[in-house]
Design a protein around this motif. Sequence first.
Motif, PDB file in Angstrom:
ATOM      1  N   GLN A 194       0.828  -1.205   0.000  1.00 37.88           N
ATOM      2  CA  GLN A 194       0.000   0.000   0.000  1.00 37.88           C
ATOM      3  C   GLN A 194       0.866   1.262   0.000  1.00 37.88           C
ATOM      4  OE1 GLN A 194      -1.914  -1.653   3.581  1.00 37.88           O
ATOM      5  NE2 GLN A 194      -3.856  -1.079   2.639  1.00 37.88           N
ATOM      6  N   LEU A 195       2.187   1.093   0.066  1.00 33.72           N
ATOM      7  CA  LEU A 195       3.079   2.246   0.172  1.00 33.72           C
ATOM      8  C   LEU A 195       3.843   2.459  -1.131  1.00 33.72           C
ATOM      9  CD1 LEU A 195       4.636   1.428   3.656  1.00 33.72           C
ATOM     10  CD2 LEU A 195       2.728   2.957   3.177  1.00 33.72           C
ATOM     11  N   SER A 196       4.253   3.690  -1.364  1.00 35.93           N
ATOM     12  CA  SER A 196       5.087   3.989  -2.529  1.00 35.93           C
ATOM     13  C   SER A 196       6.538   3.609  -2.224  1.00 35.93           C
ATOM     14  CB  SER A 196       5.007   5.480  -2.842  1.00 35.93           C
ATOM     15  OG  SER A 196       5.675   6.197  -1.826  1.00 35.93           O
ATOM     16  N   GLY A 197       7.376   3.639  -3.247  1.00 34.60           N
ATOM     17  CA  GLY A 197       8.779   3.278  -3.065  1.00 34.60           C
ATOM     18  C   GLY A 197       9.460   4.141  -2.010  1.00 34.60           C
ATOM     19  N   GLY A 198       9.221   5.435  -2.083  1.00 36.07           N
ATOM     20  CA  GLY A 198       9.839   6.340  -1.120  1.00 36.07           C
ATOM     21  C   GLY A 198       9.351   6.078   0.297  1.00 36.07           C
ATOM     22  N   GLN A 199       8.036   5.810   0.402  1.00 38.22           N
ATOM     23  CA  GLN A 199       7.486   5.516   1.738  1.00 38.22           C
ATOM     24  C   GLN A 199       8.068   4.219   2.293  1.00 38.22           C
ATOM     25  OE1 GLN A 199       3.386   5.687   0.466  1.00 38.22           O
ATOM     26  NE2 GLN A 199       3.030   7.583   1.597  1.00 38.22           N
ATOM     27  N   ARG A 200       8.212   3.235   1.404  1.00 45.04           N
ATOM     28  CA  ARG A 200       8.795   1.967   1.858  1.00 45.04           C
ATOM     29  C   ARG A 200      10.215   2.178   2.349  1.00 45.04           C
ATOM     30  NH1 ARG A 200       7.133  -1.906  -3.179  1.00 45.04           N
ATOM     31  NH2 ARG A 200       4.914  -1.522  -3.024  1.00 45.04           N
ATOM     32  N   VAL A 220      12.284  11.770  -5.121  1.00 47.05           N
ATOM     33  CA  VAL A 220      12.209  11.002  -3.876  1.00 47.05           C
ATOM     34  C   VAL A 220      13.614  10.828  -3.295  1.00 47.05           C
ATOM     35  CG1 VAL A 220      11.397   8.870  -2.839  1.00 47.05           C
ATOM     36  CG2 VAL A 220      10.182   9.841  -4.786  1.00 47.05           C
ATOM     37  N   GLN A 221      14.592  10.650  -4.195  1.00 46.42           N
ATOM     38  CA  GLN A 221      15.984  10.546  -3.730  1.00 46.42           C
ATOM     39  C   GLN A 221      16.349  11.749  -2.887  1.00 46.42           C
ATOM     40  OE1 GLN A 221      18.924  10.076  -6.749  1.00 46.42           O
ATOM     41  NE2 GLN A 221      18.159   8.084  -7.420  1.00 46.42           N
ATOM     42  N   ALA A 222      16.007  12.929  -3.392  1.00 44.84           N
ATOM     43  CA  ALA A 222      16.349  14.162  -2.673  1.00 44.84           C
ATOM     44  C   ALA A 222      15.687  14.164  -1.305  1.00 44.84           C
ATOM     45  CB  ALA A 222      15.904  15.370  -3.487  1.00 44.84           C
ATOM     46  N   GLU A 281      17.836   1.297  17.826  1.00 47.19           N
ATOM     47  CA  GLU A 281      18.783   2.279  18.367  1.00 47.19           C
ATOM     48  C   GLU A 281      20.231   1.869  18.101  1.00 47.19           C
ATOM     49  OE1 GLU A 281      17.442   2.408  22.370  1.00 47.19           O
ATOM     50  OE2 GLU A 281      15.605   3.458  21.850  1.00 47.19           O
ATOM     51  N   PRO A 282      20.580   1.743  16.825  1.00 46.55           N
ATOM     52  CA  PRO A 282      21.930   1.284  16.494  1.00 46.55           C
ATOM     53  C   PRO A 282      22.964   2.389  16.679  1.00 46.55           C
ATOM     54  CG  PRO A 282      20.779   1.874  14.486  1.00 46.55           C
ATOM     55  CD  PRO A 282      19.796   2.057  15.612  1.00 46.55           C
ATOM     56  N   ARG A 283      24.214   1.996  16.732  1.00 43.25           N
ATOM     57  CA  ARG A 283      25.273   2.995  16.837  1.00 43.25           C
ATOM     58  C   ARG A 283      25.787   3.398  15.462  1.00 43.25           C
ATOM     59  NH1 ARG A 283      29.249   0.808  21.358  1.00 43.25           N
ATOM     60  NH2 ARG A 283      28.171  -1.184  21.162  1.00 43.25           N
ATOM     61  N   LEU A 284      25.417   2.581  14.459  1.00 39.96           N
ATOM     62  CA  LEU A 284      25.885   2.865  13.103  1.00 39.96           C
ATOM     63  C   LEU A 284      24.850   2.345  12.111  1.00 39.96           C
ATOM     64  CD1 LEU A 284      28.266   3.610  11.121  1.00 39.96           C
ATOM     65  CD2 LEU A 284      28.928   1.219  11.294  1.00 39.96           C
ATOM     66  N   ILE A 285      24.635   3.122  11.051  1.00 40.04           N
ATOM     67  CA  ILE A 285      23.746   2.660   9.991  1.00 40.04           C
ATOM     68  C   ILE A 285      24.549   2.514   8.703  1.00 40.04           C
ATOM     69  CG2 ILE A 285      21.867   3.421   8.472  1.00 40.04           C
ATOM     70  CD1 ILE A 285      20.265   4.080  10.812  1.00 40.04           C
ATOM     71  N   VAL A 286      24.327   1.409   8.022  1.00 42.55           N
ATOM     72  CA  VAL A 286      24.961   1.190   6.730  1.00 42.55           C
ATOM     73  C   VAL A 286      23.861   1.279   5.673  1.00 42.55           C
ATOM     74  CG1 VAL A 286      26.323  -0.369   5.310  1.00 42.55           C
ATOM     75  CG2 VAL A 286      26.623  -0.363   7.787  1.00 42.55           C
ATOM     76  N   ALA A 287      23.947   2.290   4.833  1.00 42.12           N
ATOM     77  CA  ALA A 287      22.937   2.455   3.785  1.00 42.12           C
ATOM     78  C   ALA A 287      23.551   1.997   2.465  1.00 42.12           C
ATOM     79  CB  ALA A 287      22.497   3.908   3.701  1.00 42.12           C
ATOM     80  N   ASP A 288      23.065   0.863   1.964  1.00 40.57           N
ATOM     81  CA  ASP A 288      23.633   0.298   0.743  1.00 40.57           C
ATOM     82  C   ASP A 288      22.799   0.736  -0.458  1.00 40.57           C
ATOM     83  OD1 ASP A 288      24.924  -1.160  -1.167  1.00 40.57           O
ATOM     84  OD2 ASP A 288      24.053  -3.082  -0.577  1.00 40.57           O
ATOM     85  N   GLU A 289      23.281   1.706  -1.193  1.00 42.06           N
ATOM     86  CA  GLU A 289      22.553   2.232  -2.369  1.00 42.06           C
ATOM     87  C   GLU A 289      21.118   2.569  -1.987  1.00 42.06           C
ATOM     88  OE1 GLU A 289      23.886   2.933  -5.174  1.00 42.06           O
ATOM     89  OE2 GLU A 289      25.386   1.475  -5.793  1.00 42.06           O
ATOM     90  N   ALA A 290      20.967   3.238  -0.837  1.00 44.73           N
ATOM     91  CA  ALA A 290      19.631   3.409  -0.275  1.00 44.73           C
ATOM     92  C   ALA A 290      18.740   4.320  -1.099  1.00 44.73           C
ATOM     93  CB  ALA A 290      19.733   3.951   1.155  1.00 44.73           C
ATOM     94  N   VAL A 291      19.296   5.082  -2.023  1.00 48.33           N
ATOM     95  CA  VAL A 291      18.436   5.942  -2.835  1.00 48.33           C
ATOM     96  C   VAL A 291      18.459   5.563  -4.311  1.00 48.33           C
ATOM     97  CG1 VAL A 291      18.618   7.894  -1.245  1.00 48.33           C
ATOM     98  CG2 VAL A 291      20.214   7.717  -3.157  1.00 48.33           C
ATOM     99  N   ALA A 292      19.269   4.556  -4.660  1.00 49.78           N
ATOM    100  CA  ALA A 292      19.482   4.259  -6.083  1.00 49.78           C
ATOM    101  C   ALA A 292      18.211   3.807  -6.790  1.00 49.78           C
ATOM    102  CB  ALA A 292      20.565   3.193  -6.230  1.00 49.78           C
ATOM    103  N   ALA A 293      17.301   3.132  -6.055  1.00 48.85           N
ATOM    104  CA  ALA A 293      16.124   2.577  -6.715  1.00 48.85           C
ATOM    105  C   ALA A 293      14.947   3.554  -6.724  1.00 48.85           C
ATOM    106  CB  ALA A 293      15.711   1.278  -6.016  1.00 48.85           C
ATOM    107  N   LEU A 294      15.186   4.789  -6.277  1.00 46.03           N
ATOM    108  CA  LEU A 294      14.070   5.724  -6.130  1.00 46.03           C
ATOM    109  C   LEU A 294      14.080   6.792  -7.223  1.00 46.03           C
ATOM    110  CD1 LEU A 294      14.514   6.254  -2.289  1.00 46.03           C
ATOM    111  CD2 LEU A 294      12.925   4.703  -3.420  1.00 46.03           C
ATOM    112  N   ASP A 295      12.911   7.397  -7.446  1.00 48.66           N
ATOM    113  CA  ASP A 295      12.818   8.525  -8.373  1.00 48.66           C
ATOM    114  C   ASP A 295      13.690   9.667  -7.868  1.00 48.66           C
ATOM    115  OD1 ASP A 295      11.037   7.180  -9.866  1.00 48.66           O
ATOM    116  OD2 ASP A 295       9.262   8.115  -8.988  1.00 48.66           O
ATOM    117  N   VAL A 296      14.113  10.518  -8.786  1.00 48.78           N
ATOM    118  CA  VAL A 296      15.050  11.567  -8.410  1.00 48.78           C
ATOM    119  C   VAL A 296      14.488  12.483  -7.321  1.00 48.78           C
ATOM    120  CG1 VAL A 296      16.394  13.504  -9.236  1.00 48.78           C
ATOM    121  CG2 VAL A 296      16.121  11.500 -10.672  1.00 48.78           C
TER     122      VAL A 296
END
Lengths: 334, 290
Positions: free
Chosen positions: A149-155, A184-186, A167-182
Motif C-alpha cells: 500500500q506504500l510507494s517506493g519512497g514511503q517503503r 524522492v531521492q532528494a 537504536e543502532p550505533r551505526l547505519i549502513v545504507a547500501d545504495e539506499a536511494v538508487a532505486a528511487l525517483d530523483v
Amino acid sequence: MTTPRLSVKDLHVQFPVRSGHRKQTLRAVDGVSVDLKPSEILGIVGESGCGKSTLARVIAGLTEPAHGSVELDGRPLPPRRTVQEQRAIQMVFQDPGASLNPRLTVGAVLTELLHRHGIVDRARERERAEDLLRRVGLPARAYDARPRQLSGGQRQRVGIARALAVEPRLIVADEAVAALDVSVQAAILNLFADLRVSLALSMVFISHDLSAVQAICDRVAVMYLGKIVEVGSVDELFSAPGHPYTRALLAASPSLEETAAVAPPLTGEPPSPLRVPNGCRFHPRCPLAVEKCHIAEPQWEMQGEHRTACHRAWEVDDVTAAGARHPRGIALNP
Amino acid sequence: MRSYAGRLGSLLPRATRLKLDRKGKFGAAILGAYVLVAFVGLYLVRDPVQQDLVHRLAGPSWHHWLGTDSLGRDMFSRLIAATRTDLRFGFLAMLIPLAIGTVLGAVAGYLGGIADSVIMRLADLVQSFPVILLFLGVAAAAGTTDSFLLLGPGELPIMIVFALVGWVVYARLIRSEILRVRNMDYIDAARGGGLSTPRIIVRHILPNAIPQTVVYAVVDVGLAVLSLASISYLGLGIPAPNPEWGAMINDGQIYLAQQWWLVVAPGIAIAGLGIALALIGDGLDDEMRR
C-alpha cells in the motif's frame, strides 16, 4: 584523538566460484581499511561490482569476512555476532520493494524488533513505533499499512525506521536511494541529513551516485576492484582528486557545474575480481600508467587526511595531457 | 497481549485470509454444497448398502431417483453416502502429504547441504516408483483393515500409499519457494535485526513460501478424489460394500448401454467437485498475484 565509531581493518572477503571443474576464488573485498568517526557520514563510491555491497554486508554482520576485522567503538566484533552486537549496526537496503516482508504490516515489523531487544513494553509499543514513523516523515497511520500500500519512497522510509528502531550505533545504507525517483531521492537524502543532526547518526553511505555522496557525506572512500584507492573529505576529494580513477568518476558524473579536473571517460569494464591485475589494479585502464604501475602495488600518498593509493597521485595536469594522448581517449574524443 | 488466535492468524498465509474473486466464490459455493451433503446427506437418504435383488437395475423413478444398481441398492443414497467418503478421503489425502512435505521441504530448503541432498534423492526415488504397484501391494491388506481414526474400513493402507507418494510434490514446492524467499532482503533485514532463527523461519520465510502450496493443495483435494476413484475403478480402492464414486462407476460400467445413469451420476459428482476445487485454486492464485 577520539576512538573511531567504526574501524575496518584489512578486510578480505572471498567467494569460491566453480566454473566447470575449475575452482576459483573471487576476491570481492581485498584488503580494505577505513575509519569512521562518531556522527560522521562516510560515503563509499565505485562502479558496480567493486565490492561496495559486500563491504556493507560484512560491516552489518550479514556476510563473514575471510580475514580482517570490524571494530565498533574500539571493540572488535566477532564473525558471529551476539544479538547485542548485531543490533549495534543496522542496514538500509537498496530495493525498498524487496526489503519489507509483504505479509507483515509496518507496525508488526517495527514492534517485532522493539520486543526482541526489550526496548519498550507492550503497552507502549504502538506509541513508540508511531514515533519512529513520524521521525522518518511518515504519518502515524502508516503503522497499519502493508508494504504494497506504500510507494517506493514511503517503503524506504519504513526501511530507515526499521533500522532506527533498535537504536543502532551505526547505519549502513547500501545504495539506499538508487532505486528511487530523483525527487524522492532528494527527500530521502534530506531525511538522512536531518537524522544526522537530530540523532547524531553515524552512517556508511554506499552509492555510485557522486552527487548524492557530495550532498550528505563528510568523507568519501573510492573503491576499485575490492580495494579503497582514495579517501578524503568531500571537499578535498571533489576539488582535488588524487587518483586518476577518482578523476574519471568525477568526469563521468553528470553535473551542471564544471568539474575541477577534466579527464577522459573510462573505457572498458573493470577487470574480473577473479583475476586481479598485478601491480596497481587500475593500471589496465589508467591513462597515466607507467612501468612501475604494472609491477608494484602503490602505497598511500598522503596530503593531510586525504590519501591516495597511486604512484602518480595528484599529477592532475598530466592527466589531461595524457588523456589527450591516450589512444582510447582519442578514439572517444577525436 | 494479543489473543492466541490473533497470533495464529498472522502466521497463516495471506491466501487463507483473503476474499475470493467471483469464480472462486462460485467454486466455494459448490464445495460448500458438497460439504453440506457430506455432513447431513447420510441422514436424509435410505441405507446405501441395503440390497433389494427383486428391484435390481431399476430405472429412475419417484421412489429411486437414480434407479438401483445391480444389487438393487438405491443409487441416489449411494451417491450421497459416497460424498462423505470421497470428501473426507480427499482432504486427508491432501493434508497428510502436505504436512510431511512441508516439513521435509522446509528442512531441505533452509538447511541445504546433506539434508537437502538426502531428502531430494528420496523424493526422486519415490517419484520414479510405479505407484500402481504399491496399490496392488496394499489391495490385499485393504480388505481386512478396520476403521482407523478418521479413516473408514479398508482406507488406511490406501492412505499410507497416498502419504508415501504425495509428500514429494509439496516438498519440492516448499523447498523451491524457501530458496526464493530466503534470499530476499527482508530476510537479511530480519537477521540483521537480531531475530532468532526459528522466528525468522516461522514469521518471515514460511508465510511467504506457503501460499503457492496452498493453491496447489486446494486443487490436490480434487486430484486425490480422482486418484481414489481411479484405483477404486480398477478394483484396488475402498472395499465393497461401502459406496465410493469410482467404485460405483466400476460397478455400473457393464450396464452402460442400458442404465447409463449408473456411470454418469457418480462421474458428474467427481467432475463437479474437481471443477469447484479448481475454481477456488484459480481464484486464490489470482488473488495472490495482485
